[in-house]
Design a protein around this motif. Structure first.
Motif, mmCIF file in Angstrom:
data_model
loop_
_atom_site.group_PDB
_atom_site.id
_atom_site.type_symbol
_atom_site.label_atom_id
_atom_site.label_comp_id
_atom_site.label_asym_id
_atom_site.label_seq_id
_atom_site.Cartn_x
_atom_site.Cartn_y
_atom_site.Cartn_z
ATOM 1 N N CYS A 45 11.028 -1.271 10.663
ATOM 2 C CA CYS A 45 10.603 -0.732 9.367
ATOM 3 C C CYS A 45 9.687 -1.727 8.655
ATOM 4 C CB CYS A 45 11.815 -0.411 8.514
ATOM 5 S SG CYS A 45 11.421 0.207 6.880
ATOM 6 N N LEU A 46 10.043 -3.013 8.682
ATOM 7 C CA LEU A 46 9.211 -4.043 8.060
ATOM 8 C C LEU A 46 7.853 -4.134 8.750
ATOM 9 C CD1 LEU A 46 11.924 -6.790 7.552
ATOM 10 C CD2 LEU A 46 10.749 -5.517 5.753
ATOM 11 N N GLN A 47 7.845 -4.077 10.075
ATOM 12 C CA GLN A 47 6.587 -4.134 10.819
ATOM 13 C C GLN A 47 5.710 -2.919 10.511
ATOM 14 O OE1 GLN A 47 7.731 -4.481 14.920
ATOM 15 N NE2 GLN A 47 8.410 -6.600 14.707
ATOM 16 N N GLU A 48 6.315 -1.745 10.490
ATOM 17 C CA GLU A 48 5.568 -0.516 10.208
ATOM 18 C C GLU A 48 5.023 -0.531 8.789
ATOM 19 O OE1 GLU A 48 3.734 3.091 10.336
ATOM 20 O OE2 GLU A 48 4.467 1.893 12.012
ATOM 21 N N THR A 49 5.807 -1.006 7.834
ATOM 22 C CA THR A 49 5.356 -1.086 6.444
ATOM 23 C C THR A 49 4.175 -2.039 6.333
ATOM 24 O OG1 THR A 49 7.609 -0.664 5.675
ATOM 25 C CG2 THR A 49 6.068 -1.595 4.078
ATOM 26 N N PHE A 50 4.276 -3.193 6.980
ATOM 27 C CA PHE A 50 3.181 -4.163 6.937
ATOM 28 C C PHE A 50 1.907 -3.581 7.539
ATOM 29 C CE2 PHE A 50 0.661 -7.697 8.549
ATOM 30 C CZ PHE A 50 0.581 -8.500 7.426
ATOM 31 N N SER A 51 2.032 -2.929 8.691
ATOM 32 C CA SER A 51 0.832 -2.386 9.332
ATOM 33 C C SER A 51 0.251 -1.214 8.535
ATOM 34 C CB SER A 51 1.111 -1.967 10.775
ATOM 35 O OG SER A 51 1.972 -0.860 10.817
ATOM 36 N N ARG A 52 1.086 -0.430 7.898
ATOM 37 C CA ARG A 52 0.592 0.711 7.118
ATOM 38 C C ARG A 52 -0.137 0.263 5.851
ATOM 39 N NH1 ARG A 52 4.548 5.593 5.922
ATOM 40 N NH2 ARG A 52 4.467 5.555 8.188
ATOM 41 N N PHE A 53 0.339 -0.794 5.220
ATOM 42 C CA PHE A 53 -0.237 -1.209 3.949
ATOM 43 C C PHE A 53 -1.201 -2.389 4.080
ATOM 44 C CE2 PHE A 53 3.445 1.258 2.789
ATOM 45 C CZ PHE A 53 2.921 2.054 1.788
ATOM 46 N N ASN A 54 -1.652 -2.685 5.290
ATOM 47 C CA ASN A 54 -2.669 -3.719 5.498
ATOM 48 C C ASN A 54 -3.867 -3.214 6.284
ATOM 49 O OD1 ASN A 54 -1.786 -5.820 4.008
ATOM 50 N ND2 ASN A 54 -0.729 -6.855 5.650
ATOM 51 N N VAL A 55 -3.943 -1.923 6.532
ATOM 52 C CA VAL A 55 -5.079 -1.322 7.224
ATOM 53 C C VAL A 55 -5.654 -0.257 6.297
ATOM 54 C CG1 VAL A 55 -5.812 -0.005 9.239
ATOM 55 C CG2 VAL A 55 -4.051 -1.764 9.483
ATOM 56 N N THR A 56 -6.904 -0.403 5.946
ATOM 57 C CA THR A 56 -7.533 0.486 4.974
ATOM 58 C C THR A 56 -7.385 1.956 5.337
ATOM 59 O OG1 THR A 56 -9.144 -1.249 4.531
ATOM 60 C CG2 THR A 56 -9.687 0.948 3.737
ATOM 61 N N ASP A 57 -7.555 2.303 6.600
ATOM 62 C CA ASP A 57 -7.483 3.704 7.024
ATOM 63 C C ASP A 57 -6.075 4.291 6.954
ATOM 64 O OD1 ASP A 57 -10.163 3.534 7.514
ATOM 65 O OD2 ASP A 57 -9.951 3.256 9.677
ATOM 66 N N ARG A 58 -5.057 3.449 6.907
ATOM 67 C CA ARG A 58 -3.676 3.942 6.891
ATOM 68 C C ARG A 58 -3.057 3.957 5.498
ATOM 69 N NH1 ARG A 58 0.205 1.579 11.109
ATOM 70 N NH2 ARG A 58 1.175 3.573 10.709
ATOM 71 N N LEU A 59 -3.757 3.437 4.493
ATOM 72 C CA LEU A 59 -3.217 3.414 3.133
ATOM 73 C C LEU A 59 -3.087 4.831 2.584
ATOM 74 C CD1 LEU A 59 -5.177 0.493 1.432
ATOM 75 C CD2 LEU A 59 -2.759 0.542 2.002
ATOM 76 N N PRO A 60 -1.964 5.136 1.921
ATOM 77 C CA PRO A 60 -1.834 6.446 1.274
ATOM 78 C C PRO A 60 -2.857 6.585 0.144
ATOM 79 C CG PRO A 60 0.299 5.340 1.445
ATOM 80 C CD PRO A 60 -0.743 4.348 1.838
ATOM 81 N N ALA A 61 -3.281 7.798 -0.119
ATOM 82 C CA ALA A 61 -4.311 8.051 -1.129
ATOM 83 C C ALA A 61 -3.856 7.644 -2.529
ATOM 84 C CB ALA A 61 -4.703 9.521 -1.113
ATOM 85 N N ASN A 62 -2.562 7.751 -2.818
ATOM 86 C CA ASN A 62 -2.067 7.445 -4.168
ATOM 87 C C ASN A 62 -1.537 6.011 -4.306
ATOM 88 O OD1 ASN A 62 0.165 7.846 -2.567
ATOM 89 N ND2 ASN A 62 1.276 9.080 -4.055
ATOM 90 N N TYR A 63 -1.806 5.155 -3.336
ATOM 91 C CA TYR A 63 -1.362 3.757 -3.377
ATOM 92 C C TYR A 63 -2.259 2.960 -4.310
ATOM 93 C CZ TYR A 63 -0.116 -0.922 -1.756
ATOM 94 O OH TYR A 63 0.301 -2.228 -1.694
ATOM 95 N N LYS A 64 -1.681 2.342 -5.335
ATOM 96 C CA LYS A 64 -2.450 1.609 -6.342
ATOM 97 C C LYS A 64 -2.344 0.093 -6.186
ATOM 98 C CE LYS A 64 -3.455 5.397 -8.535
ATOM 99 N NZ LYS A 64 -4.486 6.163 -7.929
ATOM 100 N N GLY A 65 -1.538 -0.383 -5.242
ATOM 101 C CA GLY A 65 -1.364 -1.823 -5.059
ATOM 102 C C GLY A 65 -2.457 -2.418 -4.194
ATOM 103 N N ARG A 66 -2.296 -3.693 -3.865
ATOM 104 C CA ARG A 66 -3.233 -4.384 -2.984
ATOM 105 C C ARG A 66 -2.610 -4.500 -1.596
ATOM 106 N NH1 ARG A 66 -0.464 -9.089 -3.275
ATOM 107 N NH2 ARG A 66 0.403 -9.658 -5.282
ATOM 108 N N PHE A 67 -3.356 -5.065 -0.649
ATOM 109 C CA PHE A 67 -2.795 -5.295 0.671
ATOM 110 C C PHE A 67 -1.571 -6.199 0.549
ATOM 111 C CE2 PHE A 67 -7.271 -4.721 2.462
ATOM 112 C CZ PHE A 67 -7.003 -3.434 2.895
ATOM 113 N N LEU A 68 -0.605 -6.038 1.452
ATOM 114 C CA LEU A 68 0.572 -6.904 1.440
ATOM 115 C C LEU A 68 0.150 -8.329 1.780
ATOM 116 C CD1 LEU A 68 3.316 -4.756 3.197
ATOM 117 C CD2 LEU A 68 3.008 -5.197 0.777
ATOM 118 N N ALA A 69 0.685 -9.281 1.049
ATOM 119 C CA ALA A 69 0.331 -10.680 1.248
ATOM 120 C C ALA A 69 1.576 -11.544 1.065
ATOM 121 C CB ALA A 69 -0.746 -11.093 0.256
#
Length: 102
Positions: A45-69
């Motif tokens: 789950c942690l790996q999937e979350t990181f990969s989803r929120f660090n790739v521009t094409d996979r970010l949800p449309a309503n996501y207002k945060g920045r890349f995970l860091a």
């Protein structure tokens, strides 16, 4: 055949991302996004979350945060299984106490 029968089914994990307004801050964490992630374990789950929120094409449309860091916190809520907080550090995801968010 046995491998197919004994493989754990994907679980829907309730994931909440907490970030500070700027990189490298230690205080002021705010909830920026909440979603469900399908995975076999917390680690996956942690790996999937990181990969989803660090790739521009996979970010949800309503996501207002920045890349995970480094320093960002993820809450995995397993309902009756408990709540688990993880912080991204240079060596990967490490479990933390909830007190850091206060």
């Amino acid at each position: 055949m046995i491998k197919v029968l004994t493989r754990r089914a994907n679980i829907q994990y309730d994931v909440t991302i907490f970030q500070t307004p700027k990189y490298r801050e230690n205080k002021g964490y705010k909830e920026v996004y909440r979603t469900n992630i399908s995975a076999n374990s917390r680690d996956q789950c942690l790996q999937e979350t990181f990969s989803r929120f660090n790739v521009t094409d996979r970010l949800p449309a309503n996501y207002k945060g920045r890349f995970l860091a480094t320093g960002d916190i993820i809450l995995i809520d397993e309902a009756r299984g408990g709540q688990y907080y993880f912080q991204l550090k240079p060596g990967g995801w490490f479990p933390i106490n909830r007190i850091i968010l206060l």
